[in-house]
Write a protein that holds these residues in place. Structure first.
Motif, PDB file in Angstrom:
ATOM      1  N   SER A  57       0.833  -1.203   0.000  1.00 46.04           N
ATOM      2  CA  SER A  57       0.000   0.000   0.000  1.00 46.04           C
ATOM      3  C   SER A  57       0.870   1.256   0.000  1.00 46.04           C
ATOM      4  CB  SER A  57      -0.919   0.001   1.222  1.00 46.04           C
ATOM      5  OG  SER A  57      -1.657   1.205   1.302  1.00 46.04           O
ATOM      6  N   ALA A  58       1.952   1.241   0.792  1.00 50.07           N
ATOM      7  CA  ALA A  58       2.859   2.391   0.827  1.00 50.07           C
ATOM      8  C   ALA A  58       3.562   2.571  -0.513  1.00 50.07           C
ATOM      9  CB  ALA A  58       3.880   2.209   1.947  1.00 50.07           C
ATOM     10  N   ASN A  59       3.927   1.462  -1.175  1.00 48.79           N
ATOM     11  CA  ASN A  59       4.531   1.557  -2.515  1.00 48.79           C
ATOM     12  C   ASN A  59       3.584   2.267  -3.482  1.00 48.79           C
ATOM     13  OD1 ASN A  59       6.779   0.126  -1.643  1.00 48.79           O
ATOM     14  ND2 ASN A  59       6.061  -1.839  -2.454  1.00 48.79           N
ATOM     15  N   ALA A  60       2.331   1.826  -3.481  1.00 48.02           N
ATOM     16  CA  ALA A  60       1.357   2.411  -4.403  1.00 48.02           C
ATOM     17  C   ALA A  60       1.063   3.864  -4.059  1.00 48.02           C
ATOM     18  CB  ALA A  60       0.071   1.582  -4.383  1.00 48.02           C
ATOM     19  N   GLN A  61       1.004   4.156  -2.759  1.00 53.30           N
ATOM     20  CA  GLN A  61       0.683   5.527  -2.352  1.00 53.30           C
ATOM     21  C   GLN A  61       1.814   6.486  -2.713  1.00 53.30           C
ATOM     22  OE1 GLN A  61      -0.143   5.887   1.846  1.00 53.30           O
ATOM     23  NE2 GLN A  61      -1.468   7.658   1.536  1.00 53.30           N
ATOM     24  N   PHE A  62       3.062   6.048  -2.514  1.00 51.05           N
ATOM     25  CA  PHE A  62       4.195   6.902  -2.859  1.00 51.05           C
ATOM     26  C   PHE A  62       4.278   7.083  -4.372  1.00 51.05           C
ATOM     27  CE2 PHE A  62       9.017   7.616  -2.528  1.00 51.05           C
ATOM     28  CZ  PHE A  62       8.835   8.975  -2.298  1.00 51.05           C
ATOM     29  N   GLY A  63       4.053   5.993  -5.125  1.00 45.89           N
ATOM     30  CA  GLY A  63       4.036   6.130  -6.580  1.00 45.89           C
ATOM     31  C   GLY A  63       2.908   7.018  -7.053  1.00 45.89           C
ATOM     32  N   ASN A  64       1.768   6.978  -6.352  1.00 45.99           N
ATOM     33  CA  ASN A  64       0.622   7.814  -6.722  1.00 45.99           C
ATOM     34  C   ASN A  64       0.949   9.298  -6.595  1.00 45.99           C
ATOM     35  OD1 ASN A  64      -1.758   9.340  -5.010  1.00 45.99           O
ATOM     36  ND2 ASN A  64      -2.526   8.411  -6.897  1.00 45.99           N
ATOM     37  N   ILE A  65       1.521   9.672  -5.450  1.00 42.95           N
ATOM     38  CA  ILE A  65       1.755  11.111  -5.237  1.00 42.95           C
ATOM     39  C   ILE A  65       2.876  11.629  -6.126  1.00 42.95           C
ATOM     40  CG2 ILE A  65       3.438  10.923  -3.349  1.00 42.95           C
ATOM     41  CD1 ILE A  65       1.849  13.231  -1.995  1.00 42.95           C
ATOM     42  N   LEU A  66       3.840  10.758  -6.480  1.00 46.08           N
ATOM     43  CA  LEU A  66       4.901  11.204  -7.384  1.00 46.08           C
ATOM     44  C   LEU A  66       4.409  11.327  -8.816  1.00 46.08           C
ATOM     45  CD1 LEU A  66       7.983   9.153  -6.112  1.00 46.08           C
ATOM     46  CD2 LEU A  66       7.481  11.570  -5.720  1.00 46.08           C
ATOM     47  N   SER A  67       3.370  10.562  -9.170  1.00 48.56           N
ATOM     48  CA  SER A  67       2.867  10.567 -10.541  1.00 48.56           C
ATOM     49  C   SER A  67       1.768  11.592 -10.777  1.00 48.56           C
ATOM     50  CB  SER A  67       2.330   9.170 -10.913  1.00 48.56           C
ATOM     51  OG  SER A  67       3.328   8.187 -10.761  1.00 48.56           O
ATOM     52  N   LEU A  68       1.197  12.129  -9.716  1.00 51.91           N
ATOM     53  CA  LEU A  68       0.111  13.095  -9.873  1.00 51.91           C
ATOM     54  C   LEU A  68       0.600  14.351 -10.595  1.00 51.91           C
ATOM     55  CD1 LEU A  68      -1.742  12.940  -6.432  1.00 51.91           C
ATOM     56  CD2 LEU A  68      -2.664  12.269  -8.676  1.00 51.91           C
ATOM     57  N   PRO A  69      -0.179  14.859 -11.543  1.00 56.54           N
ATOM     58  CA  PRO A  69       0.219  16.100 -12.224  1.00 56.54           C
ATOM     59  C   PRO A  69       0.435  17.253 -11.258  1.00 56.54           C
ATOM     60  CG  PRO A  69      -1.579  15.026 -13.394  1.00 56.54           C
ATOM     61  CD  PRO A  69      -1.409  14.287 -12.108  1.00 56.54           C
ATOM     62  N   SER A 156       6.313   3.685 -13.474  1.00 53.16           N
ATOM     63  CA  SER A 156       6.211   5.137 -13.313  1.00 53.16           C
ATOM     64  C   SER A 156       7.307   5.851 -14.097  1.00 53.16           C
ATOM     65  CB  SER A 156       6.313   5.497 -11.825  1.00 53.16           C
ATOM     66  OG  SER A 156       5.273   4.898 -11.081  1.00 53.16           O
ATOM     67  N   ALA A 157       8.536   5.332 -14.029  1.00 55.56           N
ATOM     68  CA  ALA A 157       9.631   5.960 -14.769  1.00 55.56           C
ATOM     69  C   ALA A 157       9.427   5.845 -16.275  1.00 55.56           C
ATOM     70  CB  ALA A 157      10.957   5.312 -14.356  1.00 55.56           C
ATOM     71  N   ALA A 158       8.948   4.678 -16.733  1.00 50.97           N
ATOM     72  CA  ALA A 158       8.736   4.496 -18.173  1.00 50.97           C
ATOM     73  C   ALA A 158       7.681   5.455 -18.698  1.00 50.97           C
ATOM     74  CB  ALA A 158       8.326   3.041 -18.442  1.00 50.97           C
ATOM     75  N   LEU A 159       6.595   5.649 -17.943  1.00 53.52           N
ATOM     76  CA  LEU A 159       5.552   6.569 -18.385  1.00 53.52           C
ATOM     77  C   LEU A 159       6.025   8.018 -18.304  1.00 53.52           C
ATOM     78  CD1 LEU A 159       2.362   4.960 -16.770  1.00 53.52           C
ATOM     79  CD2 LEU A 159       3.077   4.895 -19.172  1.00 53.52           C
ATOM     80  N   ALA A 160       6.817   8.343 -17.276  1.00 51.18           N
ATOM     81  CA  ALA A 160       7.284   9.719 -17.122  1.00 51.18           C
ATOM     82  C   ALA A 160       8.176  10.135 -18.283  1.00 51.18           C
ATOM     83  CB  ALA A 160       8.025   9.869 -15.808  1.00 51.18           C
ATOM     84  N   PHE A 161       9.021   9.220 -18.760  1.00 42.58           N
ATOM     85  CA  PHE A 161       9.950   9.567 -19.845  1.00 42.58           C
ATOM     86  C   PHE A 161       9.395   9.237 -21.227  1.00 42.58           C
ATOM     87  CE2 PHE A 161      12.850   9.010 -16.220  1.00 42.58           C
ATOM     88  CZ  PHE A 161      13.530  10.220 -16.283  1.00 42.58           C
ATOM     89  N   GLY A 162       8.523   8.225 -21.322  1.00 39.65           N
ATOM     90  CA  GLY A 162       8.055   7.807 -22.635  1.00 39.65           C
ATOM     91  C   GLY A 162       6.653   8.235 -22.989  1.00 39.65           C
ATOM     92  N   ALA A 163       5.767   8.280 -22.004  1.00 38.42           N
ATOM     93  CA  ALA A 163       4.364   8.618 -22.281  1.00 38.42           C
ATOM     94  C   ALA A 163       3.788   9.403 -21.116  1.00 38.42           C
ATOM     95  CB  ALA A 163       3.561   7.349 -22.535  1.00 38.42           C
ATOM     96  N   PRO A 164       4.226  10.634 -20.898  1.00 37.63           N
ATOM     97  CA  PRO A 164       3.758  11.421 -19.745  1.00 37.63           C
ATOM     98  C   PRO A 164       2.262  11.689 -19.762  1.00 37.63           C
ATOM     99  CG  PRO A 164       5.008  12.788 -21.296  1.00 37.63           C
ATOM    100  CD  PRO A 164       5.191  11.379 -21.733  1.00 37.63           C
ATOM    101  N   ALA A 165       1.615  11.579 -20.916  1.00 39.20           N
ATOM    102  CA  ALA A 165       0.182  11.835 -20.986  1.00 39.20           C
ATOM    103  C   ALA A 165      -0.613  10.787 -20.208  1.00 39.20           C
ATOM    104  CB  ALA A 165      -0.275  11.861 -22.444  1.00 39.20           C
ATOM    105  N   TYR A 166      -0.023   9.620 -19.995  1.00 39.31           N
ATOM    106  CA  TYR A 166      -0.717   8.551 -19.286  1.00 39.31           C
ATOM    107  C   TYR A 166      -0.397   8.510 -17.795  1.00 39.31           C
ATOM    108  CZ  TYR A 166      -1.752   6.714 -23.930  1.00 39.31           C
ATOM    109  OH  TYR A 166      -2.213   6.566 -25.220  1.00 39.31           O
ATOM    110  N   LEU A 167       0.427   9.440 -17.353  1.00 35.01           N
ATOM    111  CA  LEU A 167       0.796   9.431 -15.940  1.00 35.01           C
ATOM    112  C   LEU A 167      -0.409   9.687 -15.039  1.00 35.01           C
ATOM    113  CD1 LEU A 167       4.275  11.169 -15.500  1.00 35.01           C
ATOM    114  CD2 LEU A 167       3.606   8.853 -14.824  1.00 35.01           C
ATOM    115  N   GLY A 168      -1.326  10.522 -15.482  1.00 36.01           N
ATOM    116  CA  GLY A 168      -2.515  10.792 -14.667  1.00 36.01           C
ATOM    117  C   GLY A 168      -3.343   9.545 -14.442  1.00 36.01           C
ATOM    118  N   ALA A 169      -3.557   8.769 -15.520  1.00 33.77           N
ATOM    119  CA  ALA A 169      -4.325   7.525 -15.391  1.00 33.77           C
ATOM    120  C   ALA A 169      -3.579   6.521 -14.503  1.00 33.77           C
ATOM    121  CB  ALA A 169      -4.578   6.922 -16.769  1.00 33.77           C
TER     122      ALA A 169
END
Length: 332
Positions: A57-69, A156-169
């Motif tokens: 849960s902490a992994n997902a929560q930390f990834g969530n807040i880092l990925s939020l626009p 998260s890293a792959a979407l941030a560098f390759g497809a940032p438009a999908y980071l919100g989803a």
């Protein structure tokens, strides 16, 4: 992004102070759990599935807040606002990150102190846990947590560098995952504590801090989001309720109360009398039989006292030739 930067400028000292208090509360509460495990030299009493659900849960929560626009915009605004405003704006990320690091540390301590032979445990605690989790279970939990963490980081890293438009989803998916895992996190720990009838290495002080803190954090979210945001603050309410259940159980088992400690002990019961070939005929009550507990504790000592009374008690109340009397031959 300019609107987001303006929000950071308007944060003020009150928001900064409250955020710092929350951060220190998170850190302090988890440090008490770390100390509890280390001081006992054992992770006994902590459910491995509670650790599994908490870390994932902490992994997902930390990834969530880092990925939020919004979070990425806050980081970008640090180039335009003052250092104080930047730090104040990023304290929300720091809080989630601190919680993730602290729970990951619990996982490490759980594995390091798992079933240690030199643990400072009472024998009765070990006897209450005949079905202790195996090393295979503990290592499986550690492996799943590691793989899950790497999965979140890589995606998260792959979407941030390759497809940032999908980071919100992706952030929404991680948010739902974190909420679902947090919602059931304390169920295995409730069962483990109920089965063991003691807190074990689970820190009561940690839960004492976090339970009201969870309700306060949920209340602050509800005040900002209203009923429309029930899916966000409702998870924290559910988690705080279940953590409160574990806290209540732990306090009940560790300090059951003094009601039985000062109650008078029941008078010693006279053991069953084994009739001999020659029955005793005793005064009732006699000098010995009226206070057997003062003359013996074992069956042999009590029998000896009754023998003495059967001889000394012969008198006017006992016929001379009665069975067991002085003039009796001892036969019937």
């Amino acid at each position: 992004m300019e609107d987001r930067c303006q929000l950071l400028r308007e944060g003020g000292f009150a928001n900064f102070f409250i955020s710092i208090l929350i951060l220190l509360g998170i850190l302090l509460s988890y440090l008490t759990q770390h100390y509890r495990i280390i001081s006992r030299g054992s992770s006994e009493g902590i459910s491995p599935y509670f650790v599994l659900l908490g870390v994932t849960s902490a992994n997902a929560q930390f990834g969530n807040i880092l990925s939020l626009p919004a979070s990425r915009a806050d980081v970008a605004c640090c180039k335009e606002v003052s250092p104080f405003e930047c730090i104040a704006g990023l304290l929300g990320i720091a809080q989630i990150g601190t919680q993730w690091v602290c729970f990951a540390t619990i996982l490490v301590l759980f594995l390091v102190f798992f079933r240690r032979d030199d643990a400072d445990l009472a024998e009765q605690e070990l006897e209450r846990d005949p079905d202790q989790p195996s090393w295979r279970t503990a290592l499986t939990v550690g492996g799943i947590c590691l793989v899950h963490g790497l999965f979140v980081v890589i995606i998260s890293a792959a979407l941030a560098f390759g497809a940032p438009a999908y980071l919100g989803a992706w952030a929404n998916i991680l948010g739902i995952m974190a909420a679902a895992l947090a919602g059931i996190q304390y169920i295995p720990q409730i069962w483990t504590t109920y089965k063991l009838k003691h807190a074990g290495s689970l820190s009561i002080l940690m839960m004492t801090i976090q339970t009201p803190g969870g309700f306060l954090f949920a209340a602050s979210l509800a005040a900002r989001l209203g009923w429309a945001g029930w899916s966000s603050w409702g998870v924290y309410v559910l988690t705080a309720i279940m953590q409160g259940i574990v806290l209540t159980m732990a306090i009940r088992y560790e300090w059951p109360g003094d009601s039985g400690a000062h109650s008078p002990s029941p008078p010693p019961q006279r053991p069953p009398y084994n009739r001999r070939t020659t029955p005793r005929v005793l005064p009732s009550p006699g000098p010995y039989s009226a206070h057997l507990h003062a003359y013996g504790e074992t069956q042999e000592e009590i029998e000896h006292a009754l023998d003495r009374e059967s001889v000394q008690g012969v008198g006017e109340n006992q016929p001379l030739l009665a069975p067991g009397g002085i003039g009796s031959s001892g036969t019937r």
